[in-house]
Design a protein around this motif. Structure first.
Motif, short mmCIF file in Angstrom:
data_model
loop_
_atom_site.label_atom_id
_atom_site.label_comp_id
_atom_site.label_asym_id
_atom_site.label_seq_id
_atom_site.Cartn_x
_atom_site.Cartn_y
_atom_site.Cartn_z
N PRO A 87 31.89 4.40 19.10
CA PRO A 87 31.41 3.44 18.10
C PRO A 87 30.68 4.16 16.97
O PRO A 87 29.75 4.93 17.23
N PRO A 88 31.09 3.94 15.73
CA PRO A 88 30.55 4.72 14.61
C PRO A 88 29.06 4.59 14.35
O PRO A 88 28.43 5.55 13.91
N LEU A 89 28.47 3.41 14.59
CA LEU A 89 27.03 3.30 14.32
C LEU A 89 26.22 4.09 15.33
O LEU A 89 25.12 4.53 15.04
N ALA A 90 26.76 4.28 16.51
CA ALA A 90 26.04 4.96 17.59
C ALA A 90 26.22 6.47 17.58
O ALA A 90 25.56 7.17 18.33
N ASN A 91 27.11 6.97 16.74
CA ASN A 91 27.48 8.39 16.81
C ASN A 91 27.57 9.06 15.46
O ASN A 91 27.98 8.43 14.47
N ARG A 92 27.28 10.35 15.47
CA ARG A 92 27.68 11.19 14.33
C ARG A 92 29.18 11.43 14.50
O ARG A 92 29.66 11.62 15.62
N LEU A 93 29.92 11.40 13.42
CA LEU A 93 31.38 11.50 13.49
C LEU A 93 31.85 12.94 13.27
O LEU A 93 31.19 13.74 12.61
N TRP A 94 33.03 13.20 13.82
CA TRP A 94 33.67 14.50 13.64
C TRP A 94 34.36 14.50 12.28
O TRP A 94 35.05 13.54 11.91
N LEU A 95 34.15 15.55 11.51
CA LEU A 95 34.77 15.70 10.20
C LEU A 95 35.88 16.74 10.32
O LEU A 95 35.62 17.94 10.25
N PRO A 96 37.13 16.29 10.54
CA PRO A 96 38.21 17.24 10.83
C PRO A 96 38.47 18.23 9.69
O PRO A 96 38.78 19.39 9.95
N ALA A 97 38.35 17.81 8.46
CA ALA A 97 38.62 18.72 7.33
C ALA A 97 37.61 19.86 7.31
O ALA A 97 37.93 20.95 6.82
N GLU A 98 36.43 19.62 7.84
CA GLU A 98 35.39 20.64 7.82
C GLU A 98 35.16 21.27 9.18
O GLU A 98 34.30 22.14 9.33
N HIS A 99 35.90 20.80 10.19
CA HIS A 99 35.81 21.32 11.56
C HIS A 99 34.38 21.30 12.09
O HIS A 99 33.89 22.27 12.67
N ARG A 100 33.70 20.17 11.88
CA ARG A 100 32.33 20.05 12.36
C ARG A 100 31.95 18.58 12.48
O ARG A 100 32.63 17.69 11.97
N ILE A 101 30.83 18.36 13.13
CA ILE A 101 30.27 17.02 13.26
C ILE A 101 29.36 16.75 12.05
O ILE A 101 28.85 17.70 11.44
N GLU A 102 29.19 15.50 11.70
CA GLU A 102 28.29 15.13 10.61
C GLU A 102 26.90 15.70 10.83
O GLU A 102 26.42 15.76 11.96
N THR A 103 26.26 16.06 9.75
CA THR A 103 24.84 16.40 9.85
C THR A 103 24.06 15.09 10.03
O THR A 103 24.60 14.00 9.77
N ILE A 104 22.83 15.21 10.40
CA ILE A 104 22.01 14.00 10.54
C ILE A 104 21.86 13.31 9.19
O ILE A 104 21.89 12.08 9.09
N GLU A 105 21.75 14.09 8.12
CA GLU A 105 21.63 13.48 6.79
C GLU A 105 22.92 12.76 6.39
O GLU A 105 22.88 11.68 5.81
N GLU A 106 24.07 13.33 6.70
CA GLU A 106 25.35 12.64 6.41
C GLU A 106 25.47 11.36 7.24
O GLU A 106 25.94 10.33 6.74
N TYR A 107 25.05 11.43 8.48
CA TYR A 107 25.05 10.25 9.34
C TYR A 107 24.14 9.18 8.75
O TYR A 107 24.51 8.01 8.64
N ARG A 108 22.95 9.57 8.34
CA ARG A 108 22.00 8.63 7.74
C ARG A 108 22.60 7.98 6.49
O ARG A 108 22.51 6.76 6.31
N GLN A 109 23.23 8.76 5.63
CA GLN A 109 23.83 8.22 4.41
C GLN A 109 24.96 7.24 4.73
O GLN A 109 25.11 6.22 4.06
N ARG A 110 25.72 7.55 5.77
CA ARG A 110 26.80 6.63 6.19
C ARG A 110 26.21 5.32 6.69
O ARG A 110 26.73 4.23 6.41
N LEU A 111 25.12 5.39 7.46
CA LEU A 111 24.47 4.16 7.92
C LEU A 111 23.95 3.34 6.75
O LEU A 111 24.08 2.11 6.74
N VAL A 112 23.37 3.98 5.76
CA VAL A 112 22.90 3.25 4.58
C VAL A 112 24.06 2.51 3.92
O VAL A 112 23.95 1.32 3.61
N ARG A 113 25.19 3.19 3.73
CA ARG A 113 26.36 2.52 3.13
C ARG A 113 26.82 1.34 3.99
O ARG A 113 27.13 0.27 3.48
N GLU A 114 26.87 1.55 5.30
CA GLU A 114 27.32 0.50 6.22
C GLU A 114 26.46 -0.76 6.09
O GLU A 114 26.98 -1.86 5.93
N TYR A 115 25.17 -0.60 6.16
CA TYR A 115 24.27 -1.75 6.12
C TYR A 115 24.15 -2.34 4.71
O TYR A 115 24.23 -3.55 4.52
#
Length: 196
Positions: A87-115
């Protein structure tokens, strides 16, 4: 001297069939209902989801209140390199193009957009800003169910949701909100098909 108990009837996903059949049921029972709208699916004209014009027409009948069911939080997404979906709100997502998981700041920004963006769309299309302060978290999960790759997920979700919403719903078998509950963590339950 008894405190009155109130039942709140909520529906998720703004499905076309729910709008079609629940509207006359609401009138028959004289019970107002709340539809929690998955804004991203409405914006994409998903074939099973009501359009903004359908929701506006239902709103005009006076039977419905509307809240958010998120923007894109309904799409289980990869949460690790192996493609495990979560579930996306509960997790940092995998960024395949960058071969890494979201940073906490990227996760936070995604949550802001979502809400933020889901609330803004409801206000823009349905013109009821006071109703648009209610959200049912997609999958009922902001990280409190243990399906999260970030211990701080519930706290971050609540911090950001509180900027845009006054009431938030999670799923539980108990399904009752009681005095003293955090208003962004009100419990609700889905009745079994054969319940009276």
């Amino acid at each position: 001297g008894r405190v009155p108990r109130i039942a709140c009837v909520t529906w998720d996903d703004a499905r076309r069939d729910a709008m079609r059949y629940a509207t006359p049921l609401s009138a028959q029972l004289d019970v107002p209902m709340t539809m929690l709208v998955p804004v991203g699916f409405v914006n994409e004209h998903h074939p099973f989801i009501a359009s903004w014009s359908t929701l506006q027409a239902a709103q005009g009948e006076g039977r419905w209140h509307f809240g958010s069911h998120g923007l894109d939080g309904h799409r289980p997404s990869p949460v690790d390199a192996s493609g495990t979906l979560g579930p996306p709100l509960a997790n940092r997502l995998w960024l395949p193009a960058e071969h890494r998981i979201e940073t906490i700041e990227e996760y936070r920004q995604r949550l802001v957009r979502e809400y933020r963006d889901s609330r803004q769309a409801l206000v823009a299309h349905l013109q009821r800003p006071s109703e648009a302060t209610v959200i049912a978290y997609p999958f009922g999960d902001i990280g409190q169910l243990g399906r999260s790759n970030l211990e701080e997920a519930p706290a971050l979700n609540l911090e950001i949701a509180a900027i845009y919403y006054k009431v938030g719903f999670i799923q539980s078998h108990f399904g009752h909100a009681v005095f003293g509950d955090h208003p962004l963590l009100y419990q609700r339950t889905e009745p079994e098909f054969n319940e009276e």
